[in-house]
Design a protein around this motif. Sequence first.
Motif, PDB file in Angstrom:
ATOM      1  N   UNK A 137     -60.590 -54.026   0.943  1.00 30.27           N
ATOM      2  CA  UNK A 137     -61.774 -54.719   0.346  1.00 30.27           C
ATOM      3  C   UNK A 137     -61.578 -55.056  -1.111  1.00 30.27           C
ATOM      4  N   UNK A 138     -60.921 -54.344  -1.907  1.00 28.68           N
ATOM      5  CA  UNK A 138     -60.428 -54.562  -3.097  1.00 28.68           C
ATOM      6  C   UNK A 138     -59.524 -55.988  -3.132  1.00 28.68           C
ATOM      7  N   UNK A 139     -58.761 -56.036  -2.164  1.00 30.71           N
ATOM      8  CA  UNK A 139     -57.622 -57.038  -2.348  1.00 30.71           C
ATOM      9  C   UNK A 139     -58.444 -58.399  -1.677  1.00 30.71           C
ATOM     10  N   UNK A 147     -61.330 -65.194  -4.653  1.00 34.03           N
ATOM     11  CA  UNK A 147     -60.835 -64.122  -5.557  1.00 34.03           C
ATOM     12  C   UNK A 147     -60.355 -63.879  -6.713  1.00 34.03           C
ATOM     13  N   UNK A 148     -60.451 -63.309  -7.766  1.00 37.17           N
ATOM     14  CA  UNK A 148     -60.173 -63.608  -8.998  1.00 37.17           C
ATOM     15  C   UNK A 148     -58.510 -64.153  -9.289  1.00 37.17           C
ATOM     16  N   UNK A 168     -49.653 -61.111   7.131  1.00 35.55           N
ATOM     17  CA  UNK A 168     -49.215 -61.098   6.003  1.00 35.55           C
ATOM     18  C   UNK A 168     -50.133 -60.157   5.041  1.00 35.55           C
ATOM     19  N   UNK A 169     -51.468 -60.233   4.959  1.00 37.13           N
ATOM     20  CA  UNK A 169     -52.082 -59.483   3.777  1.00 37.13           C
ATOM     21  C   UNK A 169     -52.458 -57.924   4.619  1.00 37.13           C
ATOM     22  N   UNK A 170     -52.296 -58.020   5.969  1.00 38.72           N
ATOM     23  CA  UNK A 170     -52.148 -56.618   6.337  1.00 38.72           C
ATOM     24  C   UNK A 170     -50.929 -55.731   5.885  1.00 38.72           C
ATOM     25  N   UNK A 171     -49.789 -56.560   5.962  1.00 32.88           N
ATOM     26  CA  UNK A 171     -48.567 -55.765   5.700  1.00 32.88           C
ATOM     27  C   UNK A 171     -48.562 -55.570   4.140  1.00 32.88           C
ATOM     28  N   UNK A 172     -48.976 -56.343   3.315  1.00 32.81           N
ATOM     29  CA  UNK A 172     -49.170 -55.988   1.859  1.00 32.81           C
ATOM     30  C   UNK A 172     -50.066 -54.813   1.498  1.00 32.81           C
ATOM     31  N   UNK A 173     -51.350 -54.714   2.280  1.00 32.47           N
ATOM     32  CA  UNK A 173     -52.275 -53.756   1.833  1.00 32.47           C
ATOM     33  C   UNK A 173     -51.889 -52.534   2.395  1.00 32.47           C
ATOM     34  N   UNK A 174     -51.418 -52.631   3.626  1.00 30.50           N
ATOM     35  CA  UNK A 174     -50.829 -51.046   4.099  1.00 30.50           C
ATOM     36  C   UNK A 174     -49.553 -50.618   3.820  1.00 30.50           C
ATOM     37  N   UNK A 243     -59.993 -54.771  10.357  1.00 23.97           N
ATOM     38  CA  UNK A 243     -61.385 -54.901  10.655  1.00 23.97           C
ATOM     39  C   UNK A 243     -61.880 -56.170   9.424  1.00 23.97           C
ATOM     40  N   UNK A 244     -61.451 -55.844   8.284  1.00 25.27           N
ATOM     41  CA  UNK A 244     -61.767 -56.351   7.032  1.00 25.27           C
ATOM     42  C   UNK A 244     -61.002 -57.834   6.845  1.00 25.27           C
ATOM     43  N   UNK A 245     -59.686 -57.836   6.958  1.00 23.77           N
ATOM     44  CA  UNK A 245     -58.749 -58.753   6.951  1.00 23.77           C
ATOM     45  C   UNK A 245     -57.757 -59.066   7.893  1.00 23.77           C
ATOM     46  N   UNK A 246     -57.982 -58.575   9.051  1.00 23.76           N
ATOM     47  CA  UNK A 246     -57.203 -58.833  10.093  1.00 23.76           C
ATOM     48  C   UNK A 246     -57.373 -60.376  10.303  1.00 23.76           C
ATOM     49  N   UNK A 247     -58.746 -60.892  10.612  1.00 23.05           N
ATOM     50  CA  UNK A 247     -59.214 -62.060  11.367  1.00 23.05           C
ATOM     51  C   UNK A 247     -58.559 -62.441  12.626  1.00 23.05           C
ATOM     52  N   UNK A 248     -57.816 -63.478  12.592  1.00 25.62           N
ATOM     53  CA  UNK A 248     -57.201 -63.632  13.793  1.00 25.62           C
ATOM     54  C   UNK A 248     -56.121 -62.914  14.460  1.00 25.62           C
ATOM     55  N   UNK A 249     -55.627 -62.096  13.475  1.00 21.48           N
ATOM     56  CA  UNK A 249     -54.530 -61.191  14.094  1.00 21.48           C
ATOM     57  C   UNK A 249     -55.424 -59.947  14.244  1.00 21.48           C
ATOM     58  N   UNK A 250     -55.707 -59.719  15.522  1.00 19.99           N
ATOM     59  CA  UNK A 250     -56.376 -58.687  16.065  1.00 19.99           C
ATOM     60  C   UNK A 250     -55.780 -57.523  16.437  1.00 19.99           C
TER      61      UNK A 250
END
Length: 572
Positions: A137-139, A147-148, A168-174, A243-250
């Motif tokens: 959520x923060x990312x 985003x800022x 890419x976002x999932x890899x970064x966050x996790x 759920x929050x940032x996966x979008x098309x990467x289910x």
Amino acid sequence: MAQTIHEPIEAVEAQKGERRRKRRPSMRMDMWTAVSLVLLALFALFLVYPLFNVLRESIVNGEGELTFEYFYKFFANSYYFQTIKNSFVLSITVTIVSLILGVPFSYFYTFYRLRGSKVLFIGAVLSVMSAPFIGAYAWILLLGRNGVFSQLFGGAFGITLPSIYGFGGLVLVLSLKLFPLVSIYMNAAFRSIDSSLIEAATLMGSTGVKRIWQVIIRLTIPTLLAASLLVFMRTFADFGTPLLIGQNYRTFTVEIYNQYLGETGQNHNFAAAIGIIGVLVTTVVFLIQKYVAGKFNFQLKSSRPIARKRPGGIGGVLIYAYQYGLIALALLPQFYIVYLSFRNNAQSRFLPGYTLDSYRLAMNRLLERSIYNTLLMGTLALAIIILIAMLIAYLVVRRPSWLNNLIDTLSMIPYIMPGAVIGIALVISFNQGPLALTGTMAILIIAVVIRRMPYTIRSATASLMHQPLSMEEAARSLGASKFKSFWKVTVPLMGSGIASGAILSFVTIVTEMSSAIILYNNQTITLTMSAYVAITRGNYGLACAFSSILTLITALILILYLAITKEENVKL
């Protein structure tokens, strides 16, 4: 005469048979046998029975006919089959990245005397123990479309940053969330290396990076494999972040939720089938890890601990930059959420100025109930976990038998089960009489007990295995009963081993989401679920307030842990 000759022989044979019977594990009905049977009954009711119901739901259709159509649907349709492939690829990638980040972080932390090392340790633990979806959520607020950072780089430099959504976002966050798992595990492994081994390697010409790879890393392979498995399992079972940032990467965990509680349609049988497939995948990975770890089955015991040295020169600057830069990046989501909780906002938009309106709104939106439910669930679940862990550890170590080994095996099954599967299993099994628990606090407590139990059991078992049996025998010889010797002698011996793990288990309990999202309702809502609901409704200020309070509770628990244990060998 013949009779008198055979009588002593028969007596000797009878005595031998009696001795053999005495050597066999006894199953006499005593206090501990009764405890074993009670534990077995509890596992049968709350673990085996629900799992059986999930399996039945996956192979029996609405007419009660045996069918494999739901499994065929999953593998025949590339859309559904891709979810399990996505989860597997994501878990492997996050594990590799976490190792790349976590191993050097742990090496520098262990082998060098760094200023503010306690801050690094607290930051690492706080990062990995935070609620799983808060970072995602923060990312979004930092690197999302509005985003800022996205606006800053786009407006000031004309640079379009990569999207936070998708693989890419999932890899970064996790990876930023889970690399501390690797570092915390590796800290203990690096400290267990005897410095004489490193000196010997140096004398033989193995220095620098070559020595790290040939000696240090190879000596810690068992711990490295254990940490890798834990990162893989947590990524594979994670629900909130995809759920929050996966979008098309289910991923398959999101698909289970959509099939079971989706707004566009529900298919409980298909959700159960996906859950069974997920459990099978994690089981295979777990067995492979156990097989590989068996090839490196050795333990280290340091008689000459590693002597830390002060980093100096350009290398020292780079070490400090890496350590503090990585921790700052990992903690950035937590601090940004706390900062935003004090900003003016209008639903999903943050405005200039500061206010406490988000916290006032939270007070009117179940804040008190959420805190109460969170602490109640966590306290009761932790008490149950500690009790069960101590009993099973004692039975396995002090009273080995086929029954107790079966209980120990059953207790490890949840280790390979995603939280969503546990949630579905409990709903299917206890949705109606004679034991209707769905919608109650009891079913939430049962879910988190099942999920977090294996770690504490392993910790308690390992602790008791290092304790001498002679102290219990001495208590018994002085007239203490079995129960009294267990309570007065054995429990204190195990207590120090599981106390620290229990405190950290409490954090994972209060931030539980994967199973809670299926089991909660308005009366049993927790802080984690309150924050998630606020996010889904677009009320970002309210979500920040709930998340900040949850982060504060997490930080206070970790401070308590450090104050009590005064050590850095944590069990996550």
